[in-house]
Write a protein that holds these residues in place. Structure first.
Motif, short mmCIF file in Angstrom:
data_model
loop_
_atom_site.label_atom_id
_atom_site.label_comp_id
_atom_site.label_asym_id
_atom_site.label_seq_id
_atom_site.Cartn_x
_atom_site.Cartn_y
_atom_site.Cartn_z
N ALA A 39 -7.08 6.12 -13.32
CA ALA A 39 -6.32 6.84 -12.17
C ALA A 39 -6.44 8.27 -12.50
O ALA A 39 -5.55 8.88 -12.09
N SER A 40 -7.09 9.01 -12.78
CA SER A 40 -7.42 10.21 -13.06
C SER A 40 -8.53 10.84 -11.70
O SER A 40 -8.92 11.87 -11.58
N LYS A 41 -8.83 9.57 -10.91
CA LYS A 41 -10.26 9.52 -10.00
C LYS A 41 -9.74 9.80 -8.76
O LYS A 41 -8.19 8.55 -8.63
N GLU A 45 -14.04 8.34 -5.65
CA GLU A 45 -15.36 8.20 -6.33
C GLU A 45 -15.14 6.86 -6.70
O GLU A 45 -15.99 5.99 -6.92
N ILE A 46 -14.21 6.16 -6.99
CA ILE A 46 -13.83 4.56 -7.04
C ILE A 46 -14.89 3.74 -6.21
O ILE A 46 -15.83 2.80 -6.43
N SER A 66 1.32 9.57 -4.86
CA SER A 66 0.86 8.15 -4.02
C SER A 66 1.44 7.11 -4.12
O SER A 66 2.49 6.14 -3.42
N VAL A 67 1.69 6.56 -5.46
CA VAL A 67 2.95 5.73 -6.12
C VAL A 67 3.85 5.67 -5.90
O VAL A 67 4.26 4.11 -5.27
N PHE A 68 4.97 7.00 -5.82
CA PHE A 68 6.33 6.57 -5.64
C PHE A 68 6.61 6.21 -4.01
O PHE A 68 7.23 6.60 -3.60
N GLN A 69 5.36 7.65 -2.61
CA GLN A 69 5.56 8.14 -1.68
C GLN A 69 4.86 6.58 -0.85
O GLN A 69 6.10 6.31 0.51
N SER A 245 -8.97 -2.41 -2.27
CA SER A 245 -7.29 -1.71 -2.78
C SER A 245 -7.66 -0.49 -3.90
O SER A 245 -9.17 -0.15 -3.61
N ALA A 246 -6.37 -0.23 -3.18
CA ALA A 246 -7.12 1.25 -3.95
C ALA A 246 -6.30 1.57 -5.33
O ALA A 246 -5.44 1.72 -6.02
N TRP A 247 -7.34 1.37 -6.41
CA TRP A 247 -7.61 0.75 -7.61
C TRP A 247 -7.48 2.66 -8.60
O TRP A 247 -6.25 2.23 -9.26
N ASN A 248 -7.23 3.11 -8.55
CA ASN A 248 -6.67 4.67 -8.61
C ASN A 248 -5.81 5.10 -8.28
O ASN A 248 -4.73 4.79 -9.67
#
Length: 283
Positions: A39-41, A45-46, A66-69, A245-248
């Motif tokens: 979650a910090s990357k 990087e992922i 980004s989670v909320f937007q 998928s945007a795993w971050n």
């Protein structure tokens, strides 16, 4: 019931025990650390396969934004609250009433009824998938809040009744004799004598049921279909893309979803431990 303490004259065994506990704790915390690290990357990087390296740039705040937007996580969060809070309240009410009757009144069928509540805990939920889904479809409750609320209340009441019955059975008989001597009715006895003493048990049970319902994923995808009623567990699955998928962002959303049960536990930790201890005294 409890393990015996290791004698101080056996330092090697104490060191071995401490090391084993530390190893188990490390293995248990490793997935949580991996989620926090992800979650910090940044997404780059992922995609580069840097899963266990230290983030070159801490992107935690941006990922939460980004989670909320970019997702409907707030909607899923509200859905989970709408489903979880009434379920917890109803389970507490039903299990308290049922546990009180089973613990304090000897009637024909008492043991059989209690066995049914206990036996239901050993029934795998998966084998009820098709019957429960067909039932909700036939009564017109499929893909609604009520479908999940009704199921969770029905499924969790068995365990909660076992818990509350054991707790009430451990209360001194003198309390109930004194209440009867004062002319209190059974309901008044439960309200003014039993419930005030059950606050630790109610707190412990509320935390357990809240966690069970909040973290449920299986029934969230079986009994819901539209995003309007999906809870957070099913909503997290929607964050996965078809090709990538945007795993971050998924990891950041996972941390956000874990906040309510963790916060509830720490706020009620004292009552939780006391309730579990007192509820396990007498069977």
């Amino acid at each position: 019931m409890y393990p015996r303490p290791i004698p101080e004259e056996k330092p090697a065994l104490r060191v071995l025990y401490a090391g084993f506990v530390g190893l188990i704790l490390l293995l248990w915390l490793l997935p949580l650390f991996a989620v926090m690290l992800t979650a910090s990357k940044t997404a780059d990087e992922i995609m580069a396969g840097k899963y266990w390296t230290w983030p070159g740039h801490f992107n935690l705040v941006e990922n939460f934004q980004s989670v909320f937007q970019q997702t409907n996580m707030w909607g899923y969060f509200i859905n989970s609250l709408i489903i979880t809070l009434p379920s917890v309240l109803l389970v507490l009410v039903f299990s308290t009433l049922t546990g009180y009757v089973l613990a304090r009144y000897n009637f024909r069928g008492n043991a059989l009824l209690f066995s049914l509540f206990v036996g239901g805990n050993f029934l795998p939920a998966q084998i009820m998938m098709i019957p429960v889904r067909d039932l909700m479809v036939s009564v017109g409750l499929y893909d609604t809040y009520f479908a999940l609320i009704i199921f969770h209340v029905a499924f969790q009441t068995g365990f909660a009744t076992l818990f509350m019955r054991n707790f009430i059975a451990a209360l001194p008989d003198e309390l109930f004799q004194a209440a009867r001597a004062e002319g209190a009715s059974p309901f008044q006895t439960m309200r003014h004598v039993v419930i005030p003493l059950m606050r630790p048990a109610l707190a412990a049970l509320a935390i357990l049921i809240f966690t069970f319902v909040w973290n449920d994923y299986f029934w969230a995808i079986v009994l819901t279909q539209s995003d309007v009623v999906k809870p957070v567990t099913a909503g997290l699955n929607n964050l996965r893309g078809e090709w990538t998928s945007a795993w971050n962002i998924v990891a950041a959303a996972t941390l956000f979803v874990a906040i309510p049960p963790v916060l509830m536990f720490f706020l009620m930790q004292k009552h939780f431990i006391a309730g579990l201890t007192m509820g396990a005294v007498k069977g």
